[in-house]
Enzyme design. Structure first.
Site, PDB file in Angstrom:
ATOM      1  CG  ASP A 117     -23.459  17.129  -9.097  1.00 35.64           C
ATOM      2  OD1 ASP A 117     -23.228  15.990  -9.551  1.00 35.64           O
ATOM      3  OD2 ASP A 117     -23.275  17.431  -7.896  1.00 35.64           O
ATOM      4  CB  SER A 118     -21.255  14.347 -13.492  1.00 38.28           C
ATOM      5  OG  SER A 118     -22.423  13.839 -14.091  1.00 38.28           O
ATOM      6  CG  ASP A 170     -27.126  15.022  -8.773  1.00 33.88           C
ATOM      7  OD1 ASP A 170     -27.390  14.844  -7.570  1.00 33.88           O
ATOM      8  OD2 ASP A 170     -25.973  14.958  -9.247  1.00 33.88           O
ATOM      9  CE  LYS A 198     -27.425  11.541  -7.861  1.00 34.59           C
ATOM     10  NZ  LYS A 198     -26.373  12.028  -6.914  1.00 34.59           N
ATOM     11  CD  GLU A 200     -23.355  13.957  -3.821  1.00 37.51           C
ATOM     12  OE1 GLU A 200     -22.548  14.214  -2.887  1.00 37.51           O
ATOM     13  OE2 GLU A 200     -23.066  14.115  -5.016  1.00 37.51           O
ATOM     14  CD  GLU A 264     -19.960   8.099  -7.370  1.00 36.69           C
ATOM     15  OE1 GLU A 264     -19.049   8.430  -8.164  1.00 36.69           O
ATOM     16  OE2 GLU A 264     -20.946   8.811  -7.134  1.00 36.69           O
TER      17      GLU A 264
END
Length: 376
Positions: A117-118, A170, A198, A200, A264
Site C-alpha cells: 500500500d506504500s 499487502d 501480508k 499488519e 518494521e
C-alpha cells in the site's frame, strides 16, 4: 530494498558508507501526481548511525521449513540474507529483472516481490496509507488487486524458474476490519495471482484476521512493530519489556498460522533475535531495523531511483532523479541500473544502517540472546 541516493558518509577503503536520505514529494509515471510521501513499507524520521559493513561469514542453519521454504535463498547465499523487493508496476519488474541479469547478481537471494500500500504514497503522492470511508477503502483494495495482476503477469514473463520470487500482496487499511473482510480481500488477491498476503498486526483483532486467512490455506505473513495503518510512527523494541512484548506478538502470530514476519522499525537486537534460525521460528523480512544474519531485508524499488525531497537517514544512497523527472526518466533501464547498485550495497553489508538505540550494551545483549520463539 529498493533504493535511494542522497548523501554519503566517510569513504573507507574505496567504499562509501551511506549516511543520509529521507521523505519525499513524488510524481507517478502513468499515475496521479503528487504530494509529500515516503516509500518502503513506510518512512521513519528518527536518526541512524553509519555503521561499518558486515563481513559475511557462513554459519550453519537448519534447512528451511514451512510455506516459504522453496523461496528462502538466504540459506544458499554467501551474504546469508534474503531480499524482499517492493514493486508496483510491470515496468518496475522489468527493471528489477534487468538488474538481476548482471553476472554477479544472477544468483542474488531475491525471495519475494511485494505489491504494498506504500504505492499510494510513492506513485500517487498521498501522505499516508491510512484510508477514510468505505468508498476510499474499496478503491484502494481494487487498485492493489489490479496492480497484483499486473505484476504477476510481468513476473511470469521476465523471471525464469526456479528463481521466481513469491508475490506478496499487502492488505490495505480497512481490509482487516474483521476476519470475513480479511478473507474476502485475501481471496481477491489470490485470484489476481498473489502467492501470499501480508496483514499488519497491532493486537488481537488483527491476529484473528491472520488466523482466518491462514486457515484458508493461503500463506499469510504478519507485519509487527511499526504498523503504518494502525500505530503512530516510532521505534519498537527499544526497551527490554517492549522487546519481550514483540517476541510474544511474534509467537502469537505464528500460533495464529502466520508463515512469516515483516518487522518494521524494531531495534536491531530484536531483528537479530527473531531472525536467528529456530525450529519453531518464522522467516523474517525487516524494514528500517538494521541487519540480521539469515534474516530478510526489504528494499523499496522506488527509493532506489527517486531522490527524496529533503535530507534524512536510513534511505539508500542510490537515487539519481528528482520527483519532477519521474514521468520521463523513471524507466526500466534506470531502475535496473539503480537496483543493481542497491542490491550490491546490501549484499556487501553497506546497507542498511544500524538504527540508533536507547538500549545499553547489556540490554542489547540480553535481547539478542533471548529465545524469542519459546515462552520465557
Amino acid at each position: 530494498m529498493s533504493a535511494e541516493l542522497t548523501s554519503w558518509g566517510a569513504r573507507e577503503g574505496g567504499l562509501a558508507t551511506p549516511c543520509d536520505s529521507a521523505s519525499r514529494v513524488v510524481v507517478g509515471r502513468d499515475d496521479s501526481a503528487i504530494t509529500p510521501s515516503s516509500a518502503s513499507d513506510s518512512k521513519p524520521h528518527d536518526d541512524a548511525r553509519c555503521s561499518t559493513p558486515i563481513v559475511p561469514q557462513l554459519v550453519t542453519a537448519p534447512p528451511p521449513a514451512g510455506a516459504l521454504a522453496p523461496y528462502l535463498r538466504r540459506h544458499e547465499s554467501p551474504a546469508q540474507l534474503g531480499l524482499k523487493i517492493n514493486a508496483y508496476r510491470d515496468y518496475e519488474i522489468e527493471g528489477l529483472a534487468g538488474a538481476l541479469r548482471a553476472p554477479d547478481l544472477v544468483d542474488s537471494p531475491v525471495e519475494c516481490v511485494m505489491v504494498g500500500d506504500s504505492y499510494f504514497m510513492t506513485h500517487l503522492g498521498r501522505p499516508t496509507t491510512v484510508l477514510s470511508g468505505t468508498a476510499e477503502r474499496d478503491w484502494a483494495l481494487s487498485t492493489l488487486v489490479g496492480l497484483v495482476d499486473e505484476v504477476r503477469g510481468a513476473m511470469d514473463r521476465v523471471f525464469a524458474a526456479p528463481r521466481v520470487p513469491f508475490l506478496l500482496a499487502d492488505l490495505p487499511d480497512g481490509a482487516t476490519a474483521g476476519p470475513a473482510a480479511a478473507r474476502e480481500a485475501a481471496a481477491r488477491f489470490a485470484g489476481a495471482g498473489a502467492d501470499a498476503v501480508k496483514i499488519e498486526v497491532a493486537g488481537e483483532d488483527e491476529l484473528r484476521c491472520v488466523e482466518a486467512v491462514a486457515a484458508t490455506g493461503l500463506p499469510t505473513l504478519a507485519h509487527i512493530g511499526y504498523t503504518p495503518q494502525l500505530t503512530g510512527l516510532g521505534r519498537h523494541g527499544d526497551a527490554v519489556d517492549d522487546a519481550l512484548e514483540l517476541f510474544a506478538r511474534a509467537r502469537r502470530a505464528r500460533d495464529a498460522g502466520a508463515c512469516g514476519l515483516i518487522v518494521e522499525m524494531v531495534s536491531e537486537p530484536v531483528n537479530q533475535a527473531l531472525s536467528r534460525p529456530h525450529p519453531a521460528g518464522l522467516p523474517v523480512y525487516s524494514v528500517f531495523s538494521g541487519r540480521a544474519r539469515l534474516g530478510g531485508q526489504s528494499l523499496n524499488l522506488w527509493d532506489a531511483v527517486v531522490r527524496p525531497a529533503r535530507p534524512g537517514r536510513y534511505f539508500p544512497p542510490t537515487p539519481t532523479i528528482d520527483a519532477a523527472d519521474v514521468p520521463e526518466a523513471y524507466t526500466p533501464d534506470l531502475i535496473a541500473d539503480r537496483m543493481r547498485e542497491l542490491i550490491r550495497l546490501t549484499l556487501a553489508g553497506w546497507f542498511p544502517l544500524s538504527p540508533r538505540t536507547a538500549l545499553d550494551a547489556r540490554q542489547a545483549a540480553r535481547i539478542t540472546d533471548t529465545d524469542p520463539w519459546s515462552v520465557s
